[in-house]
Design an enzyme around this catalytic site. Structure first.
Site, mmCIF file in Angstrom:
data_model
loop_
_atom_site.group_PDB
_atom_site.id
_atom_site.type_symbol
_atom_site.label_atom_id
_atom_site.label_comp_id
_atom_site.label_asym_id
_atom_site.label_seq_id
_atom_site.Cartn_x
_atom_site.Cartn_y
_atom_site.Cartn_z
ATOM 1 N N HIS A 209 7.710 -3.801 -6.457
ATOM 2 C CA HIS A 209 6.249 -3.756 -6.337
ATOM 3 C C HIS A 209 5.545 -4.803 -7.191
ATOM 4 C CE1 HIS A 209 7.288 0.198 -4.604
ATOM 5 N NE2 HIS A 209 6.370 -0.204 -3.767
ATOM 6 N N CYS A 527 5.187 -3.241 8.071
ATOM 7 C CA CYS A 527 4.313 -3.676 6.980
ATOM 8 C C CYS A 527 5.075 -3.931 5.686
ATOM 9 C CB CYS A 527 3.190 -2.663 6.742
ATOM 10 S SG CYS A 527 3.784 -1.067 6.214
HETATM 11 C C1 PEP Z 1 7.746 -0.553 2.125
HETATM 12 O O1 PEP Z 1 8.438 0.259 1.514
HETATM 13 O O2 PEP Z 1 8.224 -1.438 2.874
HETATM 14 C C2 PEP Z 1 6.285 -0.531 1.965
HETATM 15 C C3 PEP Z 1 5.512 -1.272 2.722
HETATM 16 O O3 PEP Z 1 5.773 0.259 0.975
HETATM 17 P P1 PEP Z 1 5.825 -0.156 -0.585
HETATM 18 O O4 PEP Z 1 6.327 -1.572 -0.663
HETATM 19 O O5 PEP Z 1 4.473 -0.014 -1.131
HETATM 20 O O6 PEP Z 1 6.783 0.826 -1.150
HETATM 21 MG MG MG Z 2 7.459 1.910 0.522
#
Ligand code: PEP
Ligand code: MG
Length: 591
Positions: A209, A527
């Protein structure tokens, strides 16, 4: 990572490589952002505030306990000798965080001495440390160790009392390349992109993240560049190349000139890409792909507006809960969501409800996380699992989103869904909140906004046909889907043998999710970070995906990639990729 030295001069040019996180070239002095020194004031409090200040101390003590319980669980992975050394120390700390003399003394200073908890805990610790050191006897070393333990535990409580700011980036000179051992997602959220030329860390991988946040900032960034911190003195001139994943310290005149040339070439490319803003993302045979933006914090909105995105496909709402002491209430959240909805001017905004837990720590929510340590937090309570345990948080957020819906189209998205029962429980709460606001005549969207789910666990992907009965859209989160399917942490380098979203197993899960979604006639998007890779876009289109959501800066390149291929070519690539044995074969196909 690699270190290359050139030249014989006093300041030799040094090159380091790490993971390329966010493209761009930055040139500037390197400064290391250290944790700020702890400070506190001896503050008098009013009688009316005693209970609240005692509660603040209790909260900080409980957070400190949780941190140590977690640390203790992690010790299990250390060599036995280290465990023998450290375990008793952690036990002593945990004891001090119970009903100990230290905590009782600090509480007494708050309630009787009427001083703030910061000074109370530090002054109590100092007085006890002094008393320990004043004891007579032969074990002088033991006494000073015990005194230091008392001070150390008080410092931990103080850190948890004065959580903000975790990092202080404010006093760094503008144009600086920020260097740190590691950055938490919450730290990255504190960075003002206009003040920095780039970011480099010694730790961290490409799909964690922190990387997500740095990409959103649009700053050149390289993570996992081991050795940079040891080599860079404050103010050392450096070049960061976020695309090549390279940092050059003390660059030679030739390296500087080469960087300037690349910088100019990049601006030319950016200008060419900007011209794509108004053209659709359509294949040569006119299949239109909907490109949307991921958003973490409202300051990204101008960048998103320039990118040509058709709406927000993923708003990671947890970032608005970070770096603050208290939770934003319903009104505050409504205002934030409404501003975003208004800025998107009629394009839909998909707000994912709080996905905290695992590497996304939210200090203001510390009291909501489980009491028992999770030895593997990524596999424990996160996202919807936590929200369903705290329906009051979920309801507040839903109400705020519904109220923001009066300003334009919104969609609600649930993170980390694994079971049908979670969707059922979430719908019950959503229906209840909708009815309550209706009864009270609160201004909100006329039609109930759609609620959909993230598909980011193998369980959800495999159960997509069932989950589609409880979801009005699917959004595939390839970051977590890859992590959970391959049992490999997402902060490992992308393309490493362990964490690789191009593994055919992941592609099959994406494909099957698409098939299930389309059979149920609900939209399916991707996404995760995979959606932002231009070379992968034709493959995703071939797998049946018609909606991609990514950080704003990636949209023009992805659009260019889509406009260069036909649907037939996309399907051929996808068919070959689904039949491939491993990620390297898929990569070869894409090249
Ligand atoms: C994912 O896990 O691909 C996602 C879009 O959510 P995050 O990156 O916020 O966990
Ligand atoms: Mg995720």
């Amino acid at each position: 990572m690699k270190l290359i030295e050139q030249g014989q001069g006093r300041k030799r040019e040094l090159r380091f490589t790490g993971h390329p996180i966010s493209p761009g070239i930055g040139i500037g002095p390197v400064y290391e952002a250290a944790e700020p020194a702890l400070s506190f004031q001896h503050r008098k409090i009013a009688a009316a505030d005693i209970a609240a200040e005692l509660a603040r101390l209790d909260d900080a003590v409980s957070v400190s306990r949780k941190q140590l319980v977690k640390l203790k669980a992690k010790l299990a992975g250390l060599p036995e000798q280290s465990q023998i050394e450290i375990s008793p120390l952690i036990d002593a700390y945990l004891h001090m965080l119970g009903n100990s003399r230290l905590i009782r003394g600090a509480r007494h200073r708050i309630s009787d001495g009427m001083i703030g908890p910061e000074a109370a805990i530090m002054e109590e610790a100092e007085s006890q440390a002094g008393a320990i050191l004043a004891l007579t006897g032969s074990d002088k070393e033991g006494r000073s160790r015990r005194a230091e333990e008392v001070r150390e535990i008080a410092r931990r409580v103080l850190r948890n009392l004065t959580r903000l700011p975790f990092r202080n980036f404010a006093d760094l000179a503008p144009g600086t390349i920020l260097a740190a051992e590691s950055l938490r997602p919450a730290d990255a959220a504190l960075i003002q992109p206009s003040n920095f030329a780039g970011v480099v860390t010694a730790e961290g991988g490409a799909d964690g993240h922190t990387a997500v946040m740095l990409r959103a900032l649009g700053l050149p960034a390289v993570l996992g560049a081991t050795g940079v911190l040891e080599a860079a003195k404050p103010g050392t001139l450096a070049i960061i190349d976020g695309e090549a994943g390279e940092i050059i310290l003390n660059p030679s005149a030739r390296s500087l000139e080469a960087a300037q040339i690349r910088l100019a070439a990049r601006s030319r490319t950016q200008r060419a890409l900007a011209r794509l803003q108004r053209v659709p993302a359509e294949t040569t045979d006119h299949v239109v792909i909907d490109l949307q933006a991921n958003l973490e914090l409202p300051f990204e909105l101008p960048m998103i507006a320039e990118s040509g995105a058709h709406g927000i496909g993923l708003m990671r709402s947890e970032f608005i809960f970070m770096n603050r002491e208290t939770l934003p209430d319903e009104d505050a959240q409504t205002q934030i969501y409404r501003d975003i909805v208004e800025a998107m001017d009629g394009d839909p905004v998909t707000i994912r409800v709080l996905d905290w837990g695992s590497d996304k720590e939210v200090e203001a929510l510390a009291g909501y996380t489980p009491d028992t340590a999770e030895s593997n937090p990524a596999l424990g309570l996160r996202g919807i699992r936590l929200l369903l345990r705290h329906p009051e948080l979920f309801e507040t957020q839903l109400a705020a989103i519904l109220r923001a819906g009066a300003a334009g189209p919104v969609r609600i998205m649930l993170p980390m869904v694994g079971f049908q029962s979670e969707c059922v429980a979430a719908w019950e709460i959503y229906d209840r909140v909708w009815r309550r606001l209706k009864r009270r005549n609160v201004r909100m969207a006329e039609n109930k906004p759609p609620m959909g789910i993230m598909i980011e666990t193998p369980a959800a992907a495999l159960a997509a046909a069932h989950l589609a009965k409880h979801a009005e859209f699917f959004a595939i989160g390839t970051n977590d889907l890859t992590m959970y399917t391959l049992a490999a942490d997402r902060s490992l380098p992308v393309g490493s043998k362990l964490y690789d979203p191009l593994e055919p197993t992941i592609l099959r899960l994406i494909y099957e999710t698409g098939v299930a979604g389309h059979a149920a006639r609900i939209p399916v998007s991707v996404c995760g970070e995979l959606a932002s890779r231009p070379e992968v876009a034709p493959l995703l289109v071939g797998l049946g995906i018609r909606q991609l959501s990514m950080h704003g800066a990636a949209i023009p390149r992805v659009k260019r990639a889509i406009r260069a291929v036909s649907l037939k070519q996309c399907r051929e690539i996808a068919a070959a990729a689904l039949a491939a044995a491993e990620a390297d074969d898929v990569r070869a196909l894409l090249h």
